[in-house]
Design a protein around this motif. Structure first.
Motif, PDB file in Angstrom:
ATOM      1  N   ASP A 402       0.827  -1.206   0.000  1.00  0.00           N
ATOM      2  CA  ASP A 402       0.000   0.000   0.000  1.00  0.00           C
ATOM      3  C   ASP A 402       0.860   1.254   0.000  1.00  0.00           C
ATOM      4  O   ASP A 402       0.555   2.235  -0.693  1.00  0.00           O
ATOM      5  N   ALA A 403       1.960   1.240   0.771  1.00  0.00           N
ATOM      6  CA  ALA A 403       2.868   2.388   0.790  1.00  0.00           C
ATOM      7  C   ALA A 403       3.550   2.571  -0.559  1.00  0.00           C
ATOM      8  O   ALA A 403       3.672   3.692  -1.071  1.00  0.00           O
ATOM      9  N   VAL A 404       4.005   1.459  -1.151  1.00  0.00           N
ATOM     10  CA  VAL A 404       4.666   1.526  -2.460  1.00  0.00           C
ATOM     11  C   VAL A 404       3.724   2.099  -3.513  1.00  0.00           C
ATOM     12  O   VAL A 404       4.105   2.952  -4.329  1.00  0.00           O
ATOM     13  N   LEU A 405       2.469   1.630  -3.519  1.00  0.00           N
ATOM     14  CA  LEU A 405       1.509   2.122  -4.499  1.00  0.00           C
ATOM     15  C   LEU A 405       1.260   3.616  -4.343  1.00  0.00           C
ATOM     16  O   LEU A 405       1.144   4.350  -5.337  1.00  0.00           O
ATOM     17  N   LEU A 406       1.155   4.064  -3.089  1.00  0.00           N
ATOM     18  CA  LEU A 406       0.957   5.500  -2.860  1.00  0.00           C
ATOM     19  C   LEU A 406       2.140   6.320  -3.376  1.00  0.00           C
ATOM     20  O   LEU A 406       1.963   7.330  -4.072  1.00  0.00           O
ATOM     21  N   ILE A 407       3.332   5.884  -3.036  1.00  0.00           N
ATOM     22  CA  ILE A 407       4.532   6.633  -3.442  1.00  0.00           C
ATOM     23  C   ILE A 407       4.665   6.616  -4.963  1.00  0.00           C
ATOM     24  O   ILE A 407       4.977   7.641  -5.597  1.00  0.00           O
ATOM     25  N   GLN A 408       4.436   5.457  -5.596  1.00  0.00           N
ATOM     26  CA  GLN A 408       4.510   5.389  -7.062  1.00  0.00           C
ATOM     27  C   GLN A 408       3.487   6.292  -7.721  1.00  0.00           C
ATOM     28  O   GLN A 408       3.746   6.906  -8.756  1.00  0.00           O
ATOM     29  N   HIS A 409       2.299   6.391  -7.112  1.00  0.00           N
ATOM     30  CA  HIS A 409       1.269   7.248  -7.677  1.00  0.00           C
ATOM     31  C   HIS A 409       1.715   8.701  -7.714  1.00  0.00           C
ATOM     32  O   HIS A 409       1.514   9.402  -8.724  1.00  0.00           O
ATOM     33  N   TRP A 410       2.345   9.162  -6.640  1.00  0.00           N
ATOM     34  CA  TRP A 410       2.714  10.563  -6.568  1.00  0.00           C
ATOM     35  C   TRP A 410       4.023  10.879  -7.275  1.00  0.00           C
ATOM     36  O   TRP A 410       4.226  12.017  -7.719  1.00  0.00           O
ATOM     37  N   ILE A 411       4.915   9.886  -7.420  1.00  0.00           N
ATOM     38  CA  ILE A 411       6.219  10.171  -8.030  1.00  0.00           C
ATOM     39  C   ILE A 411       6.246   9.860  -9.521  1.00  0.00           C
ATOM     40  O   ILE A 411       6.760  10.651 -10.324  1.00  0.00           O
ATOM     41  N   ILE A 412       5.685   8.701  -9.915  1.00  0.00           N
ATOM     42  CA  ILE A 412       5.788   8.294 -11.331  1.00  0.00           C
ATOM     43  C   ILE A 412       4.419   8.135 -11.994  1.00  0.00           C
ATOM     44  O   ILE A 412       4.322   7.556 -13.081  1.00  0.00           O
ATOM     45  N   GLY A 413       3.380   8.623 -11.344  1.00  0.00           N
ATOM     46  CA  GLY A 413       2.062   8.553 -11.971  1.00  0.00           C
ATOM     47  C   GLY A 413       1.474   7.163 -11.999  1.00  0.00           C
ATOM     48  O   GLY A 413       0.735   6.813 -12.929  1.00  0.00           O
ATOM     49  N   GLY A 414       1.764   6.357 -10.973  1.00  0.00           N
ATOM     50  CA  GLY A 414       1.201   5.018 -10.894  1.00  0.00           C
ATOM     51  C   GLY A 414      -0.307   5.056 -10.653  1.00  0.00           C
ATOM     52  O   GLY A 414      -0.907   6.120 -10.522  1.00  0.00           O
ATOM     53  N   PRO A 415      -0.945   3.880 -10.587  1.00  0.00           N
ATOM     54  CA  PRO A 415      -2.399   3.822 -10.410  1.00  0.00           C
ATOM     55  C   PRO A 415      -2.844   4.562  -9.158  1.00  0.00           C
ATOM     56  O   PRO A 415      -2.167   4.518  -8.127  1.00  0.00           O
ATOM     57  N   PRO A 416      -3.984   5.229  -9.215  1.00  0.00           N
ATOM     58  CA  PRO A 416      -4.472   5.951  -8.037  1.00  0.00           C
ATOM     59  C   PRO A 416      -5.038   4.988  -7.009  1.00  0.00           C
ATOM     60  O   PRO A 416      -5.330   3.823  -7.315  1.00  0.00           O
ATOM     61  N   PRO A 417      -5.218   5.431  -5.789  1.00  0.00           N
ATOM     62  CA  PRO A 417      -5.877   4.593  -4.774  1.00  0.00           C
ATOM     63  C   PRO A 417      -7.291   4.215  -5.208  1.00  0.00           C
ATOM     64  O   PRO A 417      -7.914   4.877  -6.037  1.00  0.00           O
ATOM     65  N   ALA A 418      -7.774   3.125  -4.631  1.00  0.00           N
ATOM     66  CA  ALA A 418      -9.140   2.694  -4.905  1.00  0.00           C
ATOM     67  C   ALA A 418     -10.128   3.703  -4.319  1.00  0.00           C
ATOM     68  O   ALA A 418      -9.775   4.537  -3.481  1.00  0.00           O
ATOM     69  N   ALA A 419     -11.372   3.614  -4.785  1.00  0.00           N
ATOM     70  CA  ALA A 419     -12.410   4.497  -4.256  1.00  0.00           C
ATOM     71  C   ALA A 419     -12.618   4.230  -2.759  1.00  0.00           C
ATOM     72  O   ALA A 419     -12.393   3.108  -2.298  1.00  0.00           O
ATOM     73  N   PRO A 420     -12.982   5.257  -1.984  1.00  0.00           N
ATOM     74  CA  PRO A 420     -13.274   6.624  -2.403  1.00  0.00           C
ATOM     75  C   PRO A 420     -12.015   7.478  -2.564  1.00  0.00           C
ATOM     76  O   PRO A 420     -11.248   7.617  -1.605  1.00  0.00           O
ATOM     77  N   TYR A 421     -11.809   7.997  -3.750  1.00  0.00           N
ATOM     78  CA  TYR A 421     -10.643   8.818  -4.084  1.00  0.00           C
ATOM     79  C   TYR A 421     -10.961   9.547  -5.387  1.00  0.00           C
ATOM     80  O   TYR A 421     -11.552   8.938  -6.286  1.00  0.00           O
ATOM     81  N   PRO A 422     -10.616  10.804  -5.558  1.00  0.00           N
ATOM     82  CA  PRO A 422      -9.925  11.674  -4.596  1.00  0.00           C
ATOM     83  C   PRO A 422     -10.872  12.401  -3.650  1.00  0.00           C
ATOM     84  O   PRO A 422     -10.413  13.048  -2.709  1.00  0.00           O
ATOM     85  N   GLY A 423     -12.191  12.301  -3.920  1.00  0.00           N
ATOM     86  CA  GLY A 423     -13.134  12.981  -3.046  1.00  0.00           C
ATOM     87  C   GLY A 423     -13.600  12.088  -1.918  1.00  0.00           C
ATOM     88  O   GLY A 423     -13.238  10.907  -1.820  1.00  0.00           O
ATOM     89  N   CYS A 424     -14.429  12.633  -1.074  1.00  0.00           N
ATOM     90  CA  CYS A 424     -14.984  11.876   0.043  1.00  0.00           C
ATOM     91  C   CYS A 424     -15.985  10.846  -0.461  1.00  0.00           C
ATOM     92  O   CYS A 424     -16.715  11.080  -1.432  1.00  0.00           O
ATOM     93  N   GLY A 425     -16.034   9.710   0.197  1.00  0.00           N
ATOM     94  CA  GLY A 425     -16.968   8.665  -0.165  1.00  0.00           C
ATOM     95  C   GLY A 425     -17.088   7.640   0.947  1.00  0.00           C
ATOM     96  O   GLY A 425     -16.461   7.766   2.001  1.00  0.00           O
ATOM     97  N   ILE A 426     -17.891   6.600   0.685  1.00  0.00           N
ATOM     98  CA  ILE A 426     -18.191   5.595   1.707  1.00  0.00           C
ATOM     99  C   ILE A 426     -17.786   4.215   1.219  1.00  0.00           C
ATOM    100  O   ILE A 426     -18.010   3.851   0.072  1.00  0.00           O
ATOM    101  N   ASP A 427     -17.161   3.455   2.081  1.00  0.00           N
ATOM    102  CA  ASP A 427     -16.899   2.036   1.886  1.00  0.00           C
ATOM    103  C   ASP A 427     -17.468   1.325   3.111  1.00  0.00           C
ATOM    104  O   ASP A 427     -16.944   1.467   4.216  1.00  0.00           O
ATOM    105  N   THR A 428     -18.559   0.577   2.909  1.00  0.00           N
ATOM    106  CA  THR A 428     -19.241  -0.021   4.063  1.00  0.00           C
ATOM    107  C   THR A 428     -18.379  -1.057   4.771  1.00  0.00           C
ATOM    108  O   THR A 428     -18.673  -1.428   5.908  1.00  0.00           O
TER     109      THR A 428
END
Length: 439
Positions: A402-428
């Motif tokens: 999870d940390a690697v995916l986050l860092i890759q997203h911000w540094i090299i444009g890797g896949p974004p986090p799963a929903a809810p993202y980037p706005g607020c949302g609900i995951d039951t």
């Protein structure tokens, strides 16, 4: 003065009678299909048979039919309105629904709304009535339960009413097999799912089990099976089926040679062939899970419901075209099975809106969140209550990936986090009791 309720009932009865009588010589219209379920029953046991309707024609305003059985093989016990008859008038029972019982069968007549306020639109698998019978033949055999035009005075005919005109549907008999005992049992396990009462979004999984009954020697080698499970389409939407247990282990983990799930609005069918060359078999001396059905909730029908609800999972031999029967295959022979239904409890869970990827809880989404997660995982860094915000891939397994995916997203444009993202949302299913960054 005549009671208005009695008057409406008399008028409805007269309408059904007149339409039924006039339909005697009408041409069959195959846009409408009346079906009686087939099933197996232990000697002396009871069995429930559903009467269903498939409609590809116009909006239906009412219906009538008669059902006959061999009174030397079966005795009718109770007749109950099906799920469609109970909800067909805009969620309420039909205005008029009359059943008459006879030694050799029963008749039903229904008018959905006496003022024309509701109709039954085209659809498949509408459950009109459920008839319960007791087996009295006393020996293994088969008997048919069929639609008939011989019951009542005047006789009640099988018709559907469309545009105030009677249509004669195509009818299909059901077959009841009397057996000494069922060699196998299919069971739908009870399951618990959650949904958010804010928007009705939720999910649940239900497991299907198999076991061999009354073992007297070594367990038999099964070769294939077929299953059909119905659900309430107003509450659940099937999204997928996976094999589990010994079936998933076939082929060294690659699964069976054939796995054919079919997802429908009102049910799921599963066909499994272990090996086309008969090189693989499975024994069920102990009960084993063989398949898992994944459902989403019908959000629009659960939004605002903060109480929860329970809904049945029922085995059915009427799903699919042609219908799939519940059978186990041994030595090239299809065997009837004992069917044990289950239920799904849907629990209303108030979920907290959050932004996935906001690990440090500052409401900003950036590289600092990945670094915060590494500190939390490996350097005894601070923790926080909304830990699901750090579950970048939403697999419920928080770790270095999870940390690697986050860092890759911000540094090299890797896949974004799963929903809810980037706005607020609900995951039951999220673990997030508190998140101040969303309204």
């Amino acid at each position: 003065m005549i009671d208005p309720c009695i008057l409406r009932g008399a008028l409805a009865a007269a309408l059904i009678g007149l339409l039924g009588t006039s339909a005697a010589s009408a041409q069959v219209n195959d846009l409408y299909q009346l079906r009686i379920e087939s099933a197996s029953v232990p000697l002396g046991g009871t069995v429930a048979l559903s009467v269903t309707l498939d409609s590809a024609g116009g909006n239906i305003e009412g219906w009538s039919f008669g059902v006959c059985h061999d009174q030397t093989r079966l005795t009718g016990t109770t007749i109950a309105p099906g799920s469609t008859t109970l909800t067909v008038k805009n969620g309420s029972p039909a205005d008029f629904a009359m059943v008459n019982e006879y030694a050799t069968g029963w008749t039903a007549g229904v008018v959905i709304c006496l003022t024309g306020c509701a109709v039954l639109p085209p659809g498949m698998g509408y459950e009109l009535y459920v008839a319960n019978y007791q087996e009295i033949g006393g020996d293994p055999n088969f008997t048919d339960v069929c639609f008939c035009d011989s019951l009542g005075s005047p006789p009640v005919y099988s018709i559907v009413v469309v545009g105030a005109q009677s249509m004669t549907p195509e009818t299909h008999c059901g077959t009841v097999e009397s057996v000494d005992s069922f060699p196998y049992r299919f069971r739908a396990a009870d399951a618990i799912g959650t949904y958010s009462p804010l928007d009705g979004v939720g999910s649940v999984v239900a497991d299907l089990f198999v076991r061999e009954n009354d073992l007297v020697a070594a367990a038999q080698n099964t070769e294939a099976f077929a299953m059909g499970v119905s659900h309430d389409p107003t509450l659940l939407i099937p999204t997928g089926v996976t094999t589990t247990g010994p079936v998933a282990s076939l082929g060294g983990g690659s699964g069976p040679d054939f796995f054919g799930p079919n997802l429908m609005a009102s049910g799921v069918t599963v066909g499994v062939v272990y090996s086309f060359l008969s090189t693989q078999t499975v024994q069920f001396a102990n009960e084993s899970a063989v398949a898992r059905i994944h459902y989403d909730t019908v959000a629009s029908n659960l939004a605002g419901n903060d109480i929860g609800t329970t809904t049945p999972l029922q085995w059915s031999d009427l799903l699919g075209a042609p219908p799939v029967r519940n059978v186990m295959v041994v030595s090239g022979t299809s065997l009837g099975v004992e069917l044990v239904g289950g239920s799904i409890e849907l629990i209303a869970t108030v979920a907290t809106p959050f932004k996935r990827g906001d690990c440090n809880g500052d409401s900003a989404l950036n590289l600092a969140d990945g670094i915060w997660l590494l500190n939390y995982l490996f350097l005894n860094g601070p923790s926080r209550e909304c830990i699901s915000a750090c579950d970048t891939d939403d697999n419920d397994d928080l770790g270095i990936l999870d940390a690697v995916l986050l860092i890759q997203h911000w540094i090299i444009g890797g896949p974004p986090p799963a929903a809810p993202y980037p706005g607020c949302g609900i995951d039951t299913n999220a673990i997030c009791p508190v998140y101040p960054g969303c309204p």
